[in-house]
Scaffold this motif. Structure first.
Motif, mmCIF file in Angstrom:
data_model
loop_
_atom_site.group_PDB
_atom_site.id
_atom_site.type_symbol
_atom_site.label_atom_id
_atom_site.label_comp_id
_atom_site.label_asym_id
_atom_site.label_seq_id
_atom_site.Cartn_x
_atom_site.Cartn_y
_atom_site.Cartn_z
ATOM 1 N N CYS A 1203 0.633 -0.889 -0.234
ATOM 2 C CA CYS A 1203 -0.357 -0.388 -0.189
ATOM 3 C C CYS A 1203 0.981 1.578 0.123
ATOM 4 C CB CYS A 1203 -1.078 -0.229 1.288
ATOM 5 S SG CYS A 1203 -0.156 -0.554 2.486
ATOM 6 N N VAL A 1204 2.093 1.117 -0.087
ATOM 7 C CA VAL A 1204 3.186 2.161 0.009
ATOM 8 C C VAL A 1204 3.330 2.257 -1.803
ATOM 9 C CG1 VAL A 1204 5.157 3.425 0.838
ATOM 10 C CG2 VAL A 1204 3.257 2.740 2.146
ATOM 11 N N ALA A 1205 3.884 3.504 -2.333
ATOM 12 C CA ALA A 1205 4.533 3.281 -3.475
ATOM 13 C C ALA A 1205 5.955 2.813 -2.966
ATOM 14 C CB ALA A 1205 4.396 4.924 -3.566
ATOM 15 N N LYS A 1206 6.554 2.468 -4.790
ATOM 16 C CA LYS A 1206 7.901 0.717 -4.056
ATOM 17 C C LYS A 1206 9.313 2.541 -3.988
ATOM 18 C CE LYS A 1206 10.801 -1.795 -4.887
ATOM 19 N NZ LYS A 1206 11.958 -1.604 -4.151
ATOM 20 N N TRP A 1207 8.857 3.282 -4.876
ATOM 21 C CA TRP A 1207 9.916 4.395 -4.546
ATOM 22 C C TRP A 1207 9.579 5.420 -2.701
ATOM 23 C CZ3 TRP A 1207 8.969 10.177 -3.400
ATOM 24 C CH2 TRP A 1207 7.506 9.900 -4.144
ATOM 25 N N LEU A 1208 9.037 5.527 -2.791
ATOM 26 C CA LEU A 1208 8.817 5.902 -1.238
ATOM 27 C C LEU A 1208 9.112 4.645 0.019
ATOM 28 C CD1 LEU A 1208 8.106 8.286 0.423
ATOM 29 C CD2 LEU A 1208 6.016 7.369 1.180
ATOM 30 N N GLN A 1209 8.894 4.059 -0.299
ATOM 31 C CA GLN A 1209 9.170 3.071 0.608
ATOM 32 C C GLN A 1209 10.923 2.758 0.629
ATOM 33 O OE1 GLN A 1209 7.694 -1.113 -0.224
ATOM 34 N NE2 GLN A 1209 8.416 -1.614 2.278
ATOM 35 N N ASP A 1210 11.870 2.340 -0.501
ATOM 36 C CA ASP A 1210 12.700 2.358 -0.333
ATOM 37 C C ASP A 1210 13.322 3.727 0.164
ATOM 38 O OD1 ASP A 1210 12.464 0.449 -2.102
ATOM 39 O OD2 ASP A 1210 12.673 1.613 -4.240
ATOM 40 N N GLU A 1211 12.918 4.856 0.004
ATOM 41 C CA GLU A 1211 13.082 6.044 0.792
ATOM 42 C C GLU A 1211 12.676 5.822 2.712
ATOM 43 O OE1 GLU A 1211 14.894 8.553 -0.455
ATOM 44 O OE2 GLU A 1211 13.908 9.188 -2.224
ATOM 45 N N MET A 1212 12.083 5.386 2.398
ATOM 46 C CA MET A 1212 11.712 5.291 4.172
ATOM 47 C C MET A 1212 12.251 4.682 4.898
ATOM 48 S SD MET A 1212 7.349 5.168 3.639
ATOM 49 C CE MET A 1212 6.638 5.825 5.571
ATOM 50 N N PHE A 1213 12.900 3.125 4.318
ATOM 51 C CA PHE A 1213 13.494 1.773 4.602
ATOM 52 C C PHE A 1213 15.121 2.143 4.495
ATOM 53 C CE2 PHE A 1213 9.470 0.399 5.171
ATOM 54 C CZ PHE A 1213 9.368 -0.034 6.309
ATOM 55 N N HIS A 1214 15.361 2.934 4.162
ATOM 56 C CA HIS A 1214 16.762 3.448 3.293
ATOM 57 C C HIS A 1214 17.949 3.513 4.417
ATOM 58 C CE1 HIS A 1214 20.493 5.360 1.423
ATOM 59 N NE2 HIS A 1214 19.491 4.771 -0.001
#
Length: 1973
Positions: A1203-1214
């Motif tokens: 439910c979260v855009a892939k690119w945002l998720q990458d930022e969130m879990f960087h």
């Protein structure tokens, strides 16, 4: 004596070391005093004595030693540095104290030891005590055991390590000293209390008498789990909590803690491992080969004895296992077979996981041996294979098991199935993924059709077990073709199955056929497995077994991976992909012509073979039109294509006709149900035309359409074989080109690599360069999917060609395969299929490797070759190795079975000849590539020895070893390497080369791992020793590896592991850990399927990008849905379509610009509910931790992926914090635009933010808090209500941050907590904040206490949970806190409560120490804040904290309805709490005796209430209570005293039936004397509740919603009229202020409050004299201060300012200039414009009104008047009351009194009643009412008329006030409309028709649309606030009332007199008016 005086002058520390014992004694005494005085544990004083403490305890003089021990005990307890002395002091105690004869000395010694344990030095103490057990003095031994026993008893088995104690127990039992044996017995009993039966095995060999005694003692022990009674310093809070629970009778919470308290100890862990290899008989290996079976038997018996040891030491058992395996497999004597099987069982049980490496060798042999019929052999083999299964995983042995399934022998088949069934029982849904289940099910399905019944039954049992373990949803796809009878049999078996792990393991029962199965079962292979490993496995222990994905053997040609999606079985659409295939018989030409003629125009058929090309062209055009218009079901595809193939068919010479023809073929394939039969008719022709310049493209289109209809694998195979069977090179090259494109469009799944490779080789050998080029291009495309392993097939090509191939591969390097754009739409009509498609690529990736033809080389590994490799001569060894390399090279890809080769190669790894070692490493590297992922079964026996080679001194050997290890790891993934102790054992070796290479390798590999390897923790101690290694390189590598270890294990675990280090080392390591913590990377985000990676490093993984999001998002939505078709969540479709619909050219372009335009939150329907269900069902980890471990982060990431855009998720879990800042910035930007999305993912967003609270970076924290402020503002505007799940996983972590050292952060957190109260009830926030007060951080404690104060101030005592008493007691504890700020906060909070609640506080707090109590009293005096002003003050201080009215109302609109009922329950249960009872004043308590006697005398039988169904609004109230009888108009007759009356009404108010509730409240407010007692606070809450109820939209949905609203309407009017006018005005002003302040409040709410105020203004002329104007003006002042004129003008509505002006104007008009004298309560009049405003008004009105003095004289006159009249009547009234008092003349007296009152309505009978008893007063009142009713002719309606009592209440004017008074008290006549309204309600209740349904009562204008049912809130208030009646009474006494206020404080005013008062006032007003004229 000179000497004496000398030492007296010495300082204390020197006295303690003096040689004179007296000096020492004095020194110790003084030291003791000093120690007791030092308050600060870190004081430098302590350090002075650091070196002396040992001397304190070891003093040679017994008397002095006692004193020294006392001093030492105090020192250890209080000194911060005491821990440093542990070793020396405890060893001193053991050697010099425990041998003392004095019991006191021994006690103190034990106490000192226990105190050291308390200050976290348990391990050191235990070590010294265990050393003491070796002492020769039995006294010392006894004391040491006793100390250990006490320590265990008090601190529990978590703190005291049991293993070393248990180890020495048998020795103690053998002691000669009875005292030692007895003490040993006591400690054995104590240990048993903690670990129960785990203690039995270690003690099995002690003396049988002693064992028997122990057994007797053990039986006596209580069964409950023991709890520690003493805690370490770090656990002291827990201790406090436990004590509280015990005092409260042990709450449920306590139970929760206990579960964690006692660790489950495995007996195996406590046992000592026994080394048996050296004990084998010397001639064992000879004997086992002997010809005589007796000798072989002897050898086996020797082994059997050895393996009976329950725990065996790890070692190299390969030879022994090989020997036993040989006996099992080859021995002819079945008795020996059974014996060898028993030995294997013993080995497996004793070695556990360490046996896993041999499992693969033994399992096939045992399974083959099941052909034996003898039961004892079969049983022995079963036991052996079951024991072996537990040492490995099903995944590892699956190949061997599946291989045996095809055996011809029925017994083998039966036993194998039974073994599978037993194995499944040990599995869970996660350890039995689809990829594993699939091959097993396929094999078992063959067996259920077997001719032998026993084979069938065994297969049914295995399938039934699988069904039970993973649930129907996962198994059903494999059972698609099973007939119903067999399916029922499988289900029947599944019901009988008992799982090892209880039902928890099988997450789905049969009954729940389509209930959500753990979502992962829908995903296939690796994906499912890897996800579930993190999420749904219920027991962490099982995760070890979660296997890495492996596809189950090559799929059958032409059918890609199995039937369709899992959920598909229930839907009608064509079941999986197999059944999609349209099978059609071949039709003859005649039939085809006939069929075609039906659908084609006749001319068309005639002209097909016309000789004129134009006619043929026209014919084709018609043909095309006809096809385009045809319906799919009616299209006879085969007939049509046959028509097209009819002469001239594919030999058509005209290119235009041919193009049309090919186009029509494509159309038919797309539009019709096109079968392979039809395809075969046309394919030949298409391939023929593919090379045609003009028609080639059309031919390719047609082929692509056919591939879509008949699946690419089949089409490609046909096309390739046709192309290469003809000679035309153009056709061949174009076919290859078409195939290259087709693979890109369709994906690679299901393609038969073997067939292609042979065709490609043919092509590469072609003379035509175009064909070669096309072949190389095709290879390039295949390389994308297959990876580097593809090259191996072409290594024997010519170098020139090979270099071209390499160049093509080079081009493809780094590219990822494009997403399949075809072959999806057609075959996936339901959401589930898409999941399948999402998986397929990944299967594809695996399949590719499995499709490669693997050669069996075991037969080439002969015993001669093996002996060659082991030869003494190195040249022969080299020859052997060369041969092996040749065999592997030739085979290219090999099967995992390589016979004896591993053992042989292992020997060569430590060859003295380094060249051979290198050669062996090269062979092993080759082996890894050749065997592929299957190499993992050789990791333990071959992989680990390669790691040993990393310790070689030669650089080049180490490099080769490293390359080999990497080649292996690429195939196997890291899991296999890190499982078990092997790797940690390697790290343990003190070889600097080995250590640095291994650590470097781990540092490189660990960051890529997604899940935490279970046994990684075993390496940590060795890692720490590497940190201090002598070699600098080792130290550096260890430091580099630290962050990666921490990334998986978390800081907590790592820090805990330092406990066993020496103190100096520990400090150093901890410092390094801190440093590493800062550099710790986040776990990798992308599902980098490391484990399932086939041949090529990256290639197959690249297949994932598109599939992963689809698969994830769908699976998470499907879980909850029975019908997969609906499951296609919006999120999914958007993603999938992005890829399919637009035919994105290639994935790379997508990656570059990484499309960030779409929504960042994808709305997944039911996503949040499903996540909550999962958490409740323990499918996922509950969000609860002290620091976030990796599994939590992983889990969150997995949940977010859908439910979260892939690119945002990458930022969130960087791993880098700056990316977190970016993510937060994006989230802030999208907050407004994606409200729905934010709310849908709110639980995940809040969880992610809690992770940010653990970051060390302040900028992230600030940004996160900023976002939270905006988020909660948005939520309150959206009227959202936080769910319990969201709150509990977020609030505790937010509260942690309230203790931050930075001021800004604390402020922000407090602001967020304030806003949270608008979306989450304050009463539920309270316990969370309360928990925060238990923190070690004093800032946090102080802030939490302040916050509690604010909650109480804003929301009253109701927020205190569980009860005000408990809450206040907890708060009061903090008055004695060490920290000043905490003390102040605690005091302030209690003062706040005092201001709301008065002296009641002292009762609630309970006993405080004198010091604390005096501080509190002092503070209360200082605050000197009068209770009456509390609510107003709080408005000034913190406007933003006022309760947001309608948000609190509305939050329930979307929130759960359960909240209301819980509030109701809470209100009810309050009466059960002693505190609640105390709050009721004595007059209002139930006088039980009175009631009993009363009810005895008057029995009123009343009909039952009509029960209205209001379930829609409230969930049923759970607390049972006596059935409440209906309120009847004459209920007063039953209750002789007021107290019981009130209690009766209260019980009615709390009724679950809304009507009863409203009626009871109406009753309450009709008893005027009672209504006047309601304080401002109560009225404010009540009005808030009532108005909110009327605005609740849900009420309108009820059948009688309108009636409810009308009833509430009337009740509001009652409240306004009957309450104390000062209090109600004040309450309304505060309410208005609150509602205007609260941003989320609905304007409707404020409007209704203002309407109530207008009503009050209309009543003012009548009530002005009874109002305490000072208080009202103070309220208005506060209001104007919070809302200056400018601010009010900004309001959307002009009503607030007009309301205020009207109110002030009316007051001025009524009071005149005198109003300015009523500003006494305002401290600073300049703070608001009130005074100025009043002055302006006065000026204005002075012109019209008379002068001030006139008014005063009038007033004076009226008072004189009154006095005169009173004097006259006194005598007359006294006479009447005498009559009433006498028995005979009672009635007469009452009648006279009634007449008199009627005549002189202004007469005041109050003074006569005042001194009489309560009973007499109610008697007089009742008497007057009865007479009044009789005279007025308004007798009761007899109850027998069948009208329910509810109606009576409404229609009979209530006894307490006559009809006329209803008319008058309002100051205006009540119009007939009110009565009409009541009549209408009655009619409706009786079921009569109301003609005008739409009419609304006159007051509906006052209150229109509803928001929540606040019955709860009003009942809460009534319950808890009745006790506040006293407060309002005091207010009346304080207040400066007009003289005509006749409330007396002592008793309740009789209601009749209050009526008289009002009449009196009215007359006086009339008089004033007339005199003014």
């Amino acid at each position: 004596m000179g000497d004496d005086s000398e030492w007296l002058k010495l300082p204390v520390d020197q006295k303690c070391e003096h040689k004179l014992w007296k000096a020492r004694l004095s020194g110790y005494e003084e030291a003791l005093k000093i120690f007791q005085k030092i308050k600060d544990e870190k004081s430098p004083e302590w350090s002075k004595f650091l070196g002396l403490i040992k001397k304190f305890v070891t003093d040679s003089n017994a008397v002095v030693q006692l004193k020294g021990l006392e001093a030492a005990l105090v020192y250890v307890e209080n000194a911060h540095v005491a821990g440093k002395t542990t070793g020396e002091v405890v060893s001193g105690v053991v050697s010099k104290v425990f041998n003392q004869p004095k019991a006191k000395a021994k006690e103190l010694g034990i106490e000192i030891c226990l105190m050291y344990i308390e200050i976290e030095k348990g391990e050191a103490v235990q070590e010294e005590l265990l050393k003491g057990l070796d002492n020769k003095n039995p006294k010392i031994i006894v004391a040491c055991i006793e100390t250990l026993r006490k320590a265990l008893s008090e601190f529990g088995s978590k703190i005291i390590l049991l293993k070393p104690i248990i180890k020495v127990l048998p020795k103690l039992f053998e002691s000669r000293e009875k005292a030692v044996r007895d003490e040993a017995k006591l400690i054995a009993v104590e240990i048993y209390r903690w670990i129960r039966d785990a203690l039995r095995p270690p003690l099995q060999n002690i003396n049988s008498v002693q064992l028997k005694e122990l057994e007797e003692e053990w039986v006596k022990l209580p069964t409950g789990a023991p709890k520690p009674s003493r805690f370490l310093r770090s656990q002291q809070e827990l201790e406090a909590k436990l004590e509280q629970q015990q005092s409260a009778g042990g709450d449920a919470e306590g139970g929760g803690d206990d579960g964690d308290e006692v660790p489950q100890i495995d007996a195996y862990e406590l046992l000592e491992a026994v080394e048996i290899l050296s004990k084998l008989p010397k001639d064992f290996y000879d004997k086992i080969e002997a010809k005589k079976w007796q000798e072989r038997k002897e050898a086996l018996e020797a082994v059997e004895v050895l393996v009976k040891n329950p725990k065996l030491e790890a070692g190299d058992y390969s030879d022994l296992v090989k020997a036993l395996k040989k006996v099992v497999g080859k021995d002819t004597n079945v008795m020996l077979v059974a014996l060898a099987a028993k030995c294997l069982t013993g080995l497996a049980v004793g070695l556990r996981k360490k046996f896993g490496q041999y499992a693969g060798h033994v399992v096939p042999t045992i399974l083959e041996k099941f052909k034996e019929k003898k039961p004892q052999v079969v049983q022995a083999l079963q036991e052996a294979i079951d024991a072996i299964f537990l040492t490995t995983t099903l995944q590892n042995i699956s190949e061997d098991v599946l291989a045996v399934m095809d055996n011809k022998n029925p017994t083998i088949k039966q036993q194998t199935s039974l073994f599978i069934a037993r194995s499944f029982r040990h599995c869970t849904a996660s350890t039995l993924p689809k990829s594993l289940l699939k091959p097993f099910c396929a094999a078992l399905l063959k067996h259920i059709n077997d001719s032998a019944p026993e084979v069938r039954d065994a297969a049914f049992e295995a399938l039934g077990t699988a069904l039970k373990v993973v649930g129907e949803k996962a198994v059903n796809p494999f059972l698609a073709d099973v007939d119903k009878l067999k399916l029922d049999k499988i289900k029947e078996c599944s019901e009988k199955v008992e799982l090892v792990h209880g039902k928890k393991a099988g997450l789905v029962a049969d009954k729940k056929e389509f209930k959500p199965v753990p979502g992962r079962t829908t995903t296939s292979g690796a994906a499912g497995d890897k996800d579930t490993k993190d999420i749904s496995a219920p027991k962490p222990g099982l995760l070890k077994k979660a296997p890495t994905a492996k596809a189950g053997g090559p799929p059958k040609k032409g059918k890609p991976a199995a039937p369709g999606g899992a959920g598909n079985t229930g839907t009608k659409n064509k079941k999986g992909l197999e059944t999609k295939e349209i099978v059609e018989p071949e039709l003859s030409m005649e039939v085809c012509e006939e069929k075609a003629s039906v659908v084609l125009p006749p001319t068309c058929i005639q002209l097909l073979d016309s000789s004129n090309w134009k006619e043929r062209l026209a014919c084709m055009e018609e043909f095309q039109k006809a096809v385009e218009l045809m319906d799919r079901t009616e299209m006879p595809c085969q007939a049509l294509v046959r028509m097209l193939a009819k002469k001239p068919g594919w030999k058509e010479t005209n290119f235009q006709v041919m193009q049309m023809k090919l186009h029509i073929v494509a159309l038919i394939a797309q539009k019709g149900n096109f079968s392979k039969t039809s395809a075969q008719i046309v394919l030949d022709g298409l391939v023929d035309k593919i090379g045609d310049v003009k028609c080639g493209n059309n031919a390719k289109e047609a082929m692509t359409a056919i591939a879509e209809a008949c699946m690419l694998p089949w089409t490609a195979e046909q096309v390739m074989s046709m192309a290469f069977s003809q000679k035309n090179p153009k056709n061949q090259s174009e076919t290859l080109n078409w195939l290259s494109n087709a693979i890109k469009e369709f994906g690679f799944s299901g393609l038969n690599v073997k067939a292609f490779i042979s065709n490609v080789k043919t092509a590469l050998a072609a003379t035509n360069p175009a064909v070669r080029t096309s072949a190389i291009t095709l290879l390039g495309v295949m390389y994308l999917y297959v990876g580097p392993s593809l090259r191996m097939f072409f290594e024997d090509e010519k170098p020139a060609l090979l270099s071209q191939i390499d160049a093509e591969f080079e081009k493809m390097q780094g590219q990822s395969p494009p997403a399949p754009t075809r072959g999806i739409s057609k075959h996936s009509t339901s959401g589930t299929d898409e999941v399948e498609d999402g998986d397929e690529p990944e299967d594809g990736g695996n399949d590719v490797v499995d499709l490669l033809p693997r050669t069996e080389i075991s037969d080439k590994i002969t015993s001669e070759l093996v002996s060659k490799i082991g030869d003494k001569n190195w040249k022969i060894r080299k020859e052997g190795l060369d041969e092996v390399a040749g065999i592997i090279n030739e085979a290219k890809f090999i099967q995992p079975n390589i016979g004896e080769l591993p053992t042989a190669l292992k020997g060569r790894l430590n060859d003295s000849n380094k060249i051979l070692v290198q050669q062996t490493l090269n062979i092993l590297q080759q082996l890894a590539v050749a065997m592929g992922p299957n190499i993992k079964q050789h990791v333990k026996n071959l992989g680990i020895p390669i790691i040993t080679v990393l310790g070689d001194s030669k650089n080049n050997v180490r490099a080769a070893a490293l390359a080999t290890v990497n080649a292996w790891a690429e195939q196997t993934g890291m899991k296999e390497w890190l499982e078990g102790e092997d790797l940690s054992e390697e790290l343990k070796k003190e070889n600097p080369f080995l250590r640095q290479e291994l650590l470097g390798w781990l540092a490189e590999k660990l960051p890529t791992l997604r899940s935490t390897p279970t046994d990684l923790i075993l390496c940590v101690p060795h890692l720490y020793s590497c940190l201090e290694d002598r070699n600098g390189d080792v130290r550096k590598k260890a430091q580099d590896a630290l962050p990666f270890f921490m990334m998986h294990l978390g800081y907590e675990k790592m820090a805990k592991a330092t406990g066993k280090l020496k103190p100096t080392s520990k400090d150093q390591v901890l410092a390094m850990l801190e440093k590493a913590k800062a550099n710790m990377p986040a776990k990798p985000a992308a599902p980098a399927k490391a484990t399932s990676k086939p041949m090529g490093g990256s290639a197959p993984a690249k297949f994932q990008p598109t599939s992963a999001p689809v698969e994830d998002s769908v699976s998470s939505t499907i879980e909850a849905k029975p019908d997969p078709r609906k499951a296609k969540a919006p999120g999914v479709s958007s993603k999938v379509k992005g890829i399919q619909g637009k035919k994105v050219p290639s994935k790379t372009s997508l990656k570059e610009d990484e499309d960030k335009s779409g929504p960042i939150f994808i709305i997944v329907s039911n996503g949040k509910e499903q996540r909550m269900k999962d958490e409740k069902g323990l499918k996922v980890l509950k969000w609860n931790f002290t620091t976030p471990r990796d599994e939590y982060i992983e889990q969150l990431k997995t949940q977010m992926s859908s439910c979260v855009a892939k690119w945002l998720q990458d930022e969130m879990f960087h791993s880098d914090f700056q990316h977190h800042n970016k993510a937060l910035a994006v989230m802030v930007d999208h907050l407004e635009s994606e409200k729905e999305g934010v709310i849908g993912c709110l639980d995940l967003i809040l969880k992610w933010l809690t992770l940010r609270f653990f970051d060390t970076n302040t900028s992230v924290l600030m940004k996160a808090l900023e976002y939270l402020k905006l988020l909660f503002t948005l939520l309150s505007e959206e009227e959202y209500h936080l769910t319990e799940n969201e709150a509990s996983s977020f609030i505790p972590y937010l509260i942690l941050k309230v203790g931050e050292p930075k001021d800004v952060i604390r402020k922000d957190v407090r602001a967020i907590l304030n806003r949270m109260c608008l979306v989450y009830p304050a009463s539920k926030m309270f316990p969370f904040i309360m928990e925060g007060t238990k923190s070690k951080n004093s800032k946090q404690r102080a802030e939490c206490l302040e916050e509690l104060g604010c909650l109480v101030e804003s929301y009253g005592m109701n927020v205190c949970q569980p009860t005000p008493g408990k809450a206040l007691k907890e708060i009061a504890i903090h008055i004695g806190d060490r920290d000043n700020a905490v003390r102040n906060a605690a005091l302030n909070t209690i003062v706040t409560v005092y201001n709301v609640h008065g002296d009641q506080v002292f009762k609630l707090i309970g006993n405080l120490s004198e010091k604390d109590m005096s501080m509190l009293e002092e503070r209360i005096k200082r605050s000197a804040k009068r209770p009456s002003t509390a609510p107003m003050k709080q408005v000034e201080e913190k406007p933003q904290r006022m309760q947001n009215i309608s948000s609190n109302a509305n939050m329930l609109r979307k929130g759960p309805a359960e909240d209301m009922s819980s509030k109701l329950n809470q209100a009810r249960s309050m009466s059960g709490h002693p505190e609640a009872a105390q709050m009721v004043r004595r007059e209002f308590q139930l006088d039980l005796d009175e009631i009993e006697n009363d009810n005895g005398t008057v029995r009123c039988e009343m009909p039952e209430l009509v029960q209205h169904k209001l379930d829609d609004i409230f969930e049923p109230v759970l607390i049972p209570e006596p059935k409440i009888r209906a309120v009847s108009p004459h209920f007063d007759d039953m209750h002789s005293n007021t107290a019981s009356t009130i209690n009766f009404i209260i019980s009615q108010v709390a009724s679950g039936d809304i009507n009863t509730s409203i009626q009871a409240l109406t009753q309450l407010f009709q008893i005027e004397s009672l209504a006047r007692e309601a304080s401002t606070g109560v009225l404010k809450d009540l009005m808030h509740g009532l108005i909110t109820l009327m605005l609740d939209s849900r009420i309108e949905d009820l059948e009688e919603g309108q009636q409810v609203i009308r009833s509430v309407n009337l009740l509001v009017v009652k409240v306004l009229e009957k309450s104390d006018q000062t209090n109600i005005l004040s309450a309304l002003l505060v309410l208005l202020q609150d509602s205007l302040l609260a941003t989320a409040s609905s304007p409707k709410f404020s409007e209704l409050v203002m309407k109530c105020l207008w009503r009050m203004v209309r009543l003012l002329p009548d009530t002005i004299n009874s109002i305490n104007l000072d208080r009202i003006l103070l309220d208005i002042h506060i209001f104007m201060k919070v809302f200056p004129k400018e601010k009010l003008k900004q309001c959307k509505s002009e009503f607030p300012i007009r309301t205020l002006k009207t109110l002030l104007h009316t007051l001025c008009k009524l009071k005149g200039p005198k109003i300015l004298d009523h500003l006494t309560m305002i401290d600073n009049k300049n703070e608001s414009e009130l005074e100025a405003h009043l002055c302006r008004m006065m000026k204005h009105s002075m012109d019209q009104s008379g002068s001030k003095s006139d008014k005063e004289t009038e007033k004076g006159a009226s008072r004189i008047d009154e006095k005169a009249s009173k004097a006259k009547v006194n005598d007359f009234l006294a006479e009447i009351f005498k009559k009433i008092g006498s028995k005979e003349n009672t009635k007469e007296g009452l009648a006279e009194l009634y007449e008199y009152k009627k005549k002189y309505s202004d007469a005041d009978i109050e003074p006569f009643l005042k001194n009489s008893s309560q009973f007499f007063q109610s008697y007089v009142e009742r008497g007057l009412r009865v007479i009044e009713m009789e005279r007025e002719g308004k007798g009761r309606i007899p109850t027998s008329t069948g009208i329910s009592p509810q109606m009576e209440v409404t229609c009979v004017p209530t006894p307490t006030s006559t009809v006329s008074s209803i008319g008058n008290t309002n100051g205006e006549e009540v119009g007939p409309s009110v009565y009409l309204e009541r009549l209408k309600i009655l009619r409706q209740r009786c079921g009569l028709d109301n003609t005008k349904q739409d009419d609304r009562p006159p007051l509906t204008s006052l209150l229109s649309k509803p928001a929540i049912p606040p019955v709860a809130s009003s009942t809460d208030m009534l319950h808890s606030k009745l006790s506040q009646l006293r407060e309002s009474r005091e207010q009346h006494q304080h207040s400066d009332l007009d003289s005509n206020q006749t409330h007396s404080a002592g008793t309740l005013t009789s209601s009749s007199s209050s009526t008289t008062n009002i009449d009196d006032l009215k007359k006086r007003l009339e008089r004033i008016k007339s005199s003014r004229k």
